[in-house]
Design a protein around this motif. Structure first.
Motif, mmCIF file in Angstrom:
data_model
loop_
_atom_site.group_PDB
_atom_site.id
_atom_site.type_symbol
_atom_site.label_atom_id
_atom_site.label_comp_id
_atom_site.label_asym_id
_atom_site.label_seq_id
_atom_site.Cartn_x
_atom_site.Cartn_y
_atom_site.Cartn_z
ATOM 1 N N GLY A 193 0.833 -1.186 0.000
ATOM 2 C CA GLY A 193 0.000 0.000 0.000
ATOM 3 C C GLY A 193 0.873 1.243 0.000
ATOM 4 O O GLY A 193 2.099 1.152 0.037
ATOM 5 N N PHE A 194 0.230 2.392 -0.050
ATOM 6 C CA PHE A 194 0.966 3.659 -0.046
ATOM 7 C C PHE A 194 0.125 4.710 0.667
ATOM 8 O O PHE A 194 -1.058 4.504 0.948
ATOM 9 N N PHE A 195 0.743 5.822 0.972
ATOM 10 C CA PHE A 195 0.111 6.903 1.720
ATOM 11 C C PHE A 195 -0.171 8.094 0.815
ATOM 12 O O PHE A 195 0.648 8.425 -0.039
ATOM 13 N N GLU A 196 -1.305 8.713 1.028
ATOM 14 C CA GLU A 196 -1.639 9.979 0.379
ATOM 15 C C GLU A 196 -2.414 10.818 1.370
ATOM 16 O O GLU A 196 -3.044 10.297 2.293
ATOM 17 N N TRP A 197 -2.378 12.132 1.160
ATOM 18 C CA TRP A 197 -3.058 13.062 2.042
ATOM 19 C C TRP A 197 -4.198 13.718 1.293
ATOM 20 O O TRP A 197 -4.046 14.136 0.153
ATOM 21 N N GLN A 198 -5.339 13.806 1.963
ATOM 22 C CA GLN A 198 -6.529 14.425 1.415
ATOM 23 C C GLN A 198 -6.755 15.766 2.117
ATOM 24 O O GLN A 198 -6.639 15.841 3.337
ATOM 25 N N MET A 199 -7.070 16.782 1.342
ATOM 26 C CA MET A 199 -7.394 18.078 1.938
ATOM 27 C C MET A 199 -8.869 18.078 2.329
ATOM 28 O O MET A 199 -9.738 17.816 1.501
ATOM 29 N N ARG A 200 -9.115 18.341 3.628
ATOM 30 C CA ARG A 200 -10.481 18.455 4.149
ATOM 31 C C ARG A 200 -10.553 19.699 5.014
ATOM 32 O O ARG A 200 -9.875 19.776 6.029
ATOM 33 N N TYR A 220 -4.602 0.676 -0.530
ATOM 34 C CA TYR A 220 -4.151 -0.691 -0.787
ATOM 35 C C TYR A 220 -5.197 -1.412 -1.625
ATOM 36 O O TYR A 220 -6.317 -0.923 -1.813
ATOM 37 N N ARG A 221 -4.830 -2.586 -2.136
ATOM 38 C CA ARG A 221 -5.780 -3.397 -2.897
ATOM 39 C C ARG A 221 -6.796 -4.002 -1.953
ATOM 40 O O ARG A 221 -6.452 -4.407 -0.841
ATOM 41 N N GLU A 246 -3.348 -7.864 -1.705
ATOM 42 C CA GLU A 246 -2.190 -8.398 -2.431
ATOM 43 C C GLU A 246 -1.229 -7.260 -2.767
ATOM 44 O O GLU A 246 -1.653 -6.115 -2.925
ATOM 45 N N PRO A 247 0.049 -7.571 -2.912
ATOM 46 C CA PRO A 247 1.010 -6.528 -3.306
ATOM 47 C C PRO A 247 0.685 -5.962 -4.687
ATOM 48 O O PRO A 247 0.016 -6.602 -5.493
ATOM 49 N N MET A 248 1.174 -4.762 -4.938
ATOM 50 C CA MET A 248 1.025 -4.143 -6.246
ATOM 51 C C MET A 248 2.388 -3.662 -6.726
ATOM 52 O O MET A 248 3.288 -3.416 -5.926
ATOM 53 N N ALA A 249 2.506 -3.551 -8.032
ATOM 54 C CA ALA A 249 3.761 -3.128 -8.655
ATOM 55 C C ALA A 249 3.603 -1.696 -9.160
ATOM 56 O O ALA A 249 2.731 -1.407 -9.976
ATOM 57 N N ILE A 250 4.453 -0.814 -8.673
ATOM 58 C CA ILE A 250 4.440 0.583 -9.095
ATOM 59 C C ILE A 250 5.629 0.804 -10.031
ATOM 60 O O ILE A 250 6.747 0.352 -9.750
ATOM 61 N N ALA A 251 5.370 1.490 -11.143
ATOM 62 C CA ALA A 251 6.441 1.819 -12.082
ATOM 63 C C ALA A 251 7.415 2.776 -11.405
ATOM 64 O O ALA A 251 7.007 3.750 -10.774
ATOM 65 N N GLY A 252 8.699 2.482 -11.546
ATOM 66 C CA GLY A 252 9.725 3.334 -10.967
ATOM 67 C C GLY A 252 10.869 3.557 -11.933
ATOM 68 O O GLY A 252 11.025 2.819 -12.915
ATOM 69 N N ILE A 253 11.634 4.591 -11.657
ATOM 70 C CA ILE A 253 12.878 4.848 -12.377
ATOM 71 C C ILE A 253 13.938 5.205 -11.337
ATOM 72 O O ILE A 253 13.621 5.684 -10.256
ATOM 73 N N LEU A 260 2.136 2.639 -18.980
ATOM 74 C CA LEU A 260 1.789 3.466 -17.824
ATOM 75 C C LEU A 260 0.302 3.793 -17.769
ATOM 76 O O LEU A 260 -0.257 3.984 -16.693
ATOM 77 N N HIS A 261 -0.326 3.868 -18.924
ATOM 78 C CA HIS A 261 -1.723 4.266 -18.974
ATOM 79 C C HIS A 261 -2.677 3.098 -19.223
ATOM 80 O O HIS A 261 -3.873 3.317 -19.399
ATOM 81 N N ALA A 262 -2.147 1.878 -19.210
ATOM 82 C CA ALA A 262 -3.005 0.708 -19.399
ATOM 83 C C ALA A 262 -3.979 0.592 -18.239
ATOM 84 O O ALA A 262 -3.633 0.869 -17.090
ATOM 85 N N LYS A 263 -5.187 0.198 -18.542
ATOM 86 C CA LYS A 263 -6.205 0.050 -17.497
ATOM 87 C C LYS A 263 -5.790 -1.058 -16.550
ATOM 88 O O LYS A 263 -5.432 -2.150 -16.951
ATOM 89 N N ASN A 264 -5.816 -0.730 -15.274
ATOM 90 C CA ASN A 264 -5.517 -1.713 -14.239
ATOM 91 C C ASN A 264 -6.816 -1.944 -13.479
ATOM 92 O O ASN A 264 -7.325 -1.036 -12.842
ATOM 93 N N ASP A 265 -7.359 -3.143 -13.571
ATOM 94 C CA ASP A 265 -8.663 -3.432 -12.987
ATOM 95 C C ASP A 265 -8.628 -3.686 -11.493
ATOM 96 O O ASP A 265 -9.658 -3.973 -10.906
ATOM 97 N N ASP A 266 -7.453 -3.613 -10.879
ATOM 98 C CA ASP A 266 -7.369 -3.862 -9.442
ATOM 99 C C ASP A 266 -8.130 -2.804 -8.672
ATOM 100 O O ASP A 266 -7.947 -1.613 -8.882
ATOM 101 N N SER A 267 -8.985 -3.259 -7.793
ATOM 102 C CA SER A 267 -9.775 -2.333 -6.978
ATOM 103 C C SER A 267 -8.955 -1.872 -5.786
ATOM 104 O O SER A 267 -8.432 -2.683 -5.030
ATOM 105 N N LEU A 268 -8.873 -0.573 -5.629
ATOM 106 C CA LEU A 268 -8.185 0.007 -4.482
ATOM 107 C C LEU A 268 -9.202 0.391 -3.424
ATOM 108 O O LEU A 268 -10.335 0.753 -3.725
ATOM 109 N N THR A 269 -8.779 0.332 -2.199
ATOM 110 C CA THR A 269 -9.577 0.794 -1.083
ATOM 111 C C THR A 269 -8.655 1.592 -0.181
ATOM 112 O O THR A 269 -7.435 1.618 -0.394
#
Length: 175
Positions: A40-47, A57-58, A62-69, A132-141
């Motif tokens: 999973g990963f962290f993000e901040w929402q403005m409220r 996370y999914r 399950e783990p997910m693969a993030i594109a990196g350089i 990078l723009h391919a549809k990923n059907d994994d549902s995030l929560t």
């Protein structure tokens, strides 16, 4: 050395739309692609003017693969190098549009069938951009987590950091 450290900080995220154009990312995008495996990963929402941290996370957990350089920077007058790693980002989709509601960005989560392709050094810029723009059907929560994640003076490298944390509702029905 400070300039190299600044580069490392400023290049944590790389916009997928510009990684082949910006000099700070071009070498990594063309020669040093990698996959960052996460649960999973962290993000901040403005409220209401406040940043509320979320853990994303999914649904399957399950783990997910993030594109990196990545890249290796050499700075003048020294033998040392600075290793950088950047998460590639794309336009926010799904729940990420509500969570990352200021810049509307999210990590580029690779479709499982395209993970190996992201690493293929024979692919051209257009083909990589399509991955990078391919549809990923994994549902995030997601769920909100404690603001301790934002406190650099606290130990944030503990499993409890992803525990659910409720924030009080603010405002009224007429806001």
């Amino acid at each position: 050395k400070q300039q190299a450290e600044d580069i490392r900080y400023k290049t944590l995220n790389a916009r997928g739309e510009t990684i082949f154009k910006k000099s700070s990312f071009k070498n990594g995008a063309t020669q040093h692609r990698c996959i960052i495996i996460v649960r999973g990963f962290f993000e901040w929402q403005m409220r209401n003017g406040k940043k509320i941290p979320h853990y994303i996370y999914r649904e399957s957990n399950e783990p997910m693969a993030i594109a990196g350089i990545f890249d290796i920077w050499h700075y003048a007058g020294a033998q040392n190098t600075i290793n950088t790693l950047s998460l590639v980002t794309t336009e926010a989709k799904g729940i990420m549009r509500d969570i990352h509601n200021t810049k509307l960005r999210m990590p580029a989560i690779l479709h499982p069938d395209l993970e190996r392709d992201w690493l293929d050094d024979q692919l051209n810029e257009h083909q990589l951009t399509e991955i990078l723009h391919a549809k990923n059907d994994d549902s995030l929560t997601s769920h909100t987590i404690s603001s301790i994640i934002s406190n650099k003076n606290k130990n944030r490298n503990v499993p409890e950091i992803i525990d659910k944390h409720a924030y009080p509702q603010t405002g009224s029905l007429f806001d």
